[in-house]
Write a protein that holds these residues in place. Structure first.
Motif, mmCIF file in Angstrom:
data_model
loop_
_atom_site.group_PDB
_atom_site.id
_atom_site.type_symbol
_atom_site.label_atom_id
_atom_site.label_comp_id
_atom_site.label_asym_id
_atom_site.label_seq_id
_atom_site.Cartn_x
_atom_site.Cartn_y
_atom_site.Cartn_z
ATOM 1 N N ALA A 89 0.786 -1.633 0.165
ATOM 2 C CA ALA A 89 0.276 -0.239 -0.340
ATOM 3 C C ALA A 89 1.127 1.148 0.252
ATOM 4 C CB ALA A 89 -1.488 0.029 1.040
ATOM 5 N N HIS A 90 1.859 1.424 0.113
ATOM 6 C CA HIS A 90 3.326 2.625 0.084
ATOM 7 C C HIS A 90 4.316 2.239 -1.127
ATOM 8 C CE1 HIS A 90 1.299 1.968 4.175
ATOM 9 N NE2 HIS A 90 1.667 3.600 4.143
ATOM 10 N N PRO A 91 4.127 3.043 -1.894
ATOM 11 C CA PRO A 91 4.682 2.584 -3.116
ATOM 12 C C PRO A 91 6.233 3.352 -3.021
ATOM 13 C CG PRO A 91 3.658 4.224 -3.759
ATOM 14 C CD PRO A 91 2.283 3.440 -2.288
ATOM 15 N N LEU A 92 6.485 3.995 -1.767
ATOM 16 C CA LEU A 92 7.277 5.415 -1.791
ATOM 17 C C LEU A 92 7.702 4.631 -0.360
ATOM 18 C CD1 LEU A 92 9.416 6.856 -2.920
ATOM 19 C CD2 LEU A 92 7.916 8.722 -1.934
ATOM 20 N N ILE A 93 9.070 3.814 -0.453
ATOM 21 C CA ILE A 93 9.950 3.957 0.990
ATOM 22 C C ILE A 93 11.062 5.007 1.216
ATOM 23 C CG2 ILE A 93 10.943 2.198 2.510
ATOM 24 C CD1 ILE A 93 9.691 0.570 1.064
ATOM 25 N N VAL A 94 11.395 5.448 2.222
ATOM 26 C CA VAL A 94 12.439 6.426 1.917
ATOM 27 C C VAL A 94 13.183 6.155 3.838
ATOM 28 C CG1 VAL A 94 13.365 9.205 2.388
ATOM 29 C CG2 VAL A 94 11.128 8.287 1.241
ATOM 30 N N ASN A 95 14.433 5.514 3.408
ATOM 31 C CA ASN A 95 15.388 5.556 4.687
ATOM 32 C C ASN A 95 15.901 6.853 4.625
ATOM 33 O OD1 ASN A 95 16.829 4.235 6.379
ATOM 34 N ND2 ASN A 95 18.458 3.687 4.963
ATOM 35 N N ALA A 96 15.623 7.370 5.904
ATOM 36 C CA ALA A 96 16.111 8.673 6.906
ATOM 37 C C ALA A 96 16.737 8.327 8.170
ATOM 38 C CB ALA A 96 14.634 9.800 7.191
ATOM 39 N N THR A 97 17.256 7.137 8.064
ATOM 40 C CA THR A 97 17.906 6.670 9.333
ATOM 41 C C THR A 97 19.450 6.083 8.620
ATOM 42 O OG1 THR A 97 17.915 4.238 8.909
ATOM 43 C CG2 THR A 97 16.610 4.714 9.940
#
Length: 166
Positions: A89-97
């Motif tokens: 359900a979430h096509p964008l995944i951002v790694n902000a770690t």
């Protein structure tokens, strides 16, 4: 937004905080993620200053998001909450770690990577190494991937503009 990465002195000698990560991420994301049209959703991995900048940019672009952290933070998710359905359900995944940053290049955020598809876009704010394990696993699943080097350059240009205002 609750996070500062650039400080400038006014002509009166007052210090003012700015966040150029927000500008760098927003402008870089516009060229990477086709977010126009239908309702888009994102997962933002992390809750630090970089994640706050990402959140503001996503809000401005009209992209709904959830933060994902190791520990419960109220209205967010934990890594243990992530299911294939949530990933789908979430096509964008951002790694902000910082997970996956040199020298710890054999680490990546704990996701159900098997749920990724060609419809996913993985954006890693990390830029050293050029391709993180997070990105490599995304590519293996057919996802589009991008590292944070362009964001770094764009936020540096914005900082330069702030410091050189007349």
């Amino acid at each position: 937004m609750g996070a500062v990465n650039v400080i400038a002195r006014t002509p009166e000698g007052r210090l003012v905080g700015h966040n150029t990560d927000y500008l760098g991420f927003r402008n870089s994301l516009k060229t990477f993620f086709p977010h126009r049209g239908e309702e888009m959703r994102a997962l933002v991995l992390g809750a630090g200053g970089a994640a706050k900048a990402v959140e503001v940019a996503l809000q401005e672009l009209g992209i709904a998001h959830w933060n994902v952290t190791r520990n419960p933070l109220g209205p967010g998710l934990t890594y243990d909450d992530l299911t294939p359905q949530i990933i789908a359900a979430h096509p964008l995944i951002v790694n902000a770690t910082p997970v996956g940053t040199f020298p710890d290049t054999d680490e990546c955020p704990r996701l159900p990577y098997e749920a990724l598809t060609e419809q996913h876009y993985l954006y890693d704010l990390v830029y050293n190494p050029t391709e993180t394990l997070f990105m490599a696993k995304g590519k293996e699943a057919g996802a589009q991937v991008k590292n944070g080097f362009e964001m770094l350059c764009l936020q540096a240009e914005a900082a330069w503009d702030i410091w050189n205002r007349k």
